[in-house]
Design a protein around this motif. Structure first.
Motif, short mmCIF file in Angstrom:
data_model
loop_
_atom_site.label_atom_id
_atom_site.label_comp_id
_atom_site.label_asym_id
_atom_site.label_seq_id
_atom_site.Cartn_x
_atom_site.Cartn_y
_atom_site.Cartn_z
N LEU A 33 0.85 -1.18 0.00
CA LEU A 33 0.00 0.00 0.00
C LEU A 33 0.89 1.23 0.00
O LEU A 33 1.79 1.35 0.83
CB LEU A 33 -0.91 0.03 1.23
CG LEU A 33 -2.03 -1.01 1.28
CD1 LEU A 33 -2.81 -0.89 2.60
CD2 LEU A 33 -2.98 -0.85 0.11
N THR A 34 0.64 2.14 -0.94
CA THR A 34 1.34 3.43 -0.98
C THR A 34 0.39 4.57 -0.66
O THR A 34 0.77 5.73 -0.68
CB THR A 34 2.00 3.65 -2.36
OG1 THR A 34 0.98 3.58 -3.36
CG2 THR A 34 3.07 2.60 -2.63
N ASN A 49 4.34 1.66 2.27
CA ASN A 49 5.46 2.35 1.67
C ASN A 49 5.11 3.77 1.24
O ASN A 49 4.60 3.98 0.14
CB ASN A 49 5.97 1.55 0.47
CG ASN A 49 7.29 2.07 -0.05
OD1 ASN A 49 7.69 3.18 0.24
ND2 ASN A 49 7.95 1.25 -0.84
N HIS A 50 5.37 4.71 2.11
CA HIS A 50 5.30 6.14 1.77
C HIS A 50 6.07 6.90 2.84
O HIS A 50 5.79 6.77 4.02
CB HIS A 50 3.87 6.64 1.67
CG HIS A 50 3.76 7.87 0.82
ND1 HIS A 50 4.33 9.07 1.17
CD2 HIS A 50 3.18 8.07 -0.38
CE1 HIS A 50 4.08 9.96 0.24
NE2 HIS A 50 3.39 9.37 -0.73
N VAL A 70 3.43 -7.48 8.58
CA VAL A 70 3.26 -6.11 8.11
C VAL A 70 4.58 -5.40 8.35
O VAL A 70 5.18 -5.53 9.42
CB VAL A 70 2.08 -5.38 8.79
CG1 VAL A 70 2.21 -5.35 10.30
CG2 VAL A 70 1.93 -3.96 8.24
N THR A 71 5.06 -4.66 7.32
CA THR A 71 6.37 -4.01 7.39
C THR A 71 6.29 -2.61 6.81
O THR A 71 5.65 -2.40 5.77
CB THR A 71 7.42 -4.82 6.61
OG1 THR A 71 7.45 -6.15 7.11
CG2 THR A 71 8.81 -4.21 6.74
N ASP A 72 6.96 -1.67 7.46
CA ASP A 72 7.13 -0.33 6.91
C ASP A 72 8.33 -0.41 5.97
O ASP A 72 9.47 -0.52 6.41
CB ASP A 72 7.38 0.69 8.03
CG ASP A 72 7.50 2.12 7.54
OD1 ASP A 72 7.77 2.32 6.33
OD2 ASP A 72 7.33 3.04 8.36
N ALA A 79 6.44 8.87 8.94
CA ALA A 79 4.98 8.90 8.81
C ALA A 79 4.40 7.76 9.63
O ALA A 79 4.89 6.63 9.58
CB ALA A 79 4.59 8.78 7.35
N ALA A 80 3.37 8.06 10.40
CA ALA A 80 2.77 7.06 11.29
C ALA A 80 1.72 6.24 10.54
O ALA A 80 0.53 6.53 10.56
CB ALA A 80 2.15 7.76 12.51
N HIS A 81 2.18 5.17 9.89
CA HIS A 81 1.28 4.27 9.17
C HIS A 81 0.51 3.44 10.19
O HIS A 81 1.09 2.96 11.17
CB HIS A 81 2.06 3.34 8.25
CG HIS A 81 2.95 4.05 7.28
ND1 HIS A 81 2.54 5.11 6.49
CD2 HIS A 81 4.25 3.83 6.94
CE1 HIS A 81 3.53 5.51 5.72
NE2 HIS A 81 4.59 4.76 5.99
N THR A 82 -0.79 3.24 9.95
CA THR A 82 -1.59 2.43 10.86
C THR A 82 -2.30 1.31 10.11
O THR A 82 -2.65 1.45 8.95
CB THR A 82 -2.66 3.27 11.58
OG1 THR A 82 -3.51 3.89 10.62
CG2 THR A 82 -2.02 4.33 12.48
#
Length: 128
Positions: A33-34, A49-50, A70-72, A79-82
């Motif tokens: 997901l971007t 990925n952003h 799940v991986t950043d 950026a706080a990906h949730t």
């Protein structure tokens, strides 16, 4: 009783019954997901990925039994990906995982009811 011989000396003797169907999708797939969005039901490995925009992913936990990662994968940024779960939890209470640094990741085992058990938390993935 009939015997069927296959390659490499694999033999079936008697009646063989196989229920259900199998496809390559059953093994799970990877999804990146971007931008914010839903996690596909067949996903077993999710990459967020952003570097500058926070990704808000939603996921139905009961659609992902077994191991899930799940991986950043952002090259940089904080950026706080949730990833927000419905129909289950990451660890018995938490429904939101927040990844805010490159290479942070979770490995989770979900049972068929969507109850997660954290196997590995790499970095400092926050659960709430």
């Amino acid at each position: 009783m009939a015997t069927t011989k296959f390659k490499n000396n694999v033999r079936i003797t008697g009646n063989l019954q196989v229920d259900g169907t199998t496809s390559s999708a059953d093994a799970g797939s990877s999804q990146t997901l971007t931008a914010s969005g839903a996690v596909a039901a067949t996903t077993k490995n999710l990459a967020l990925n952003h570097a500058t925009v926070a990704i808000a992913a939603t996921m139905v936990a009961t659609q992902h039994p077994g191991l899930f990662t799940v991986t950043d994968t952002s090259a940089s940024g904080t950026a706080a990906h949730t990833v927000t779960l419905t129909g289950g939890t990451w660890n018995g209470t938490a429904t939101v995982a927040t990844l805010n640094a490159p290479a942070e990741s979770l490995v989770v085992f979900f049972d068929t009811a969507g109850n997660g058990t954290i196997v590995v938390n790499t970095g400092a993935v926050a659960l709430s």
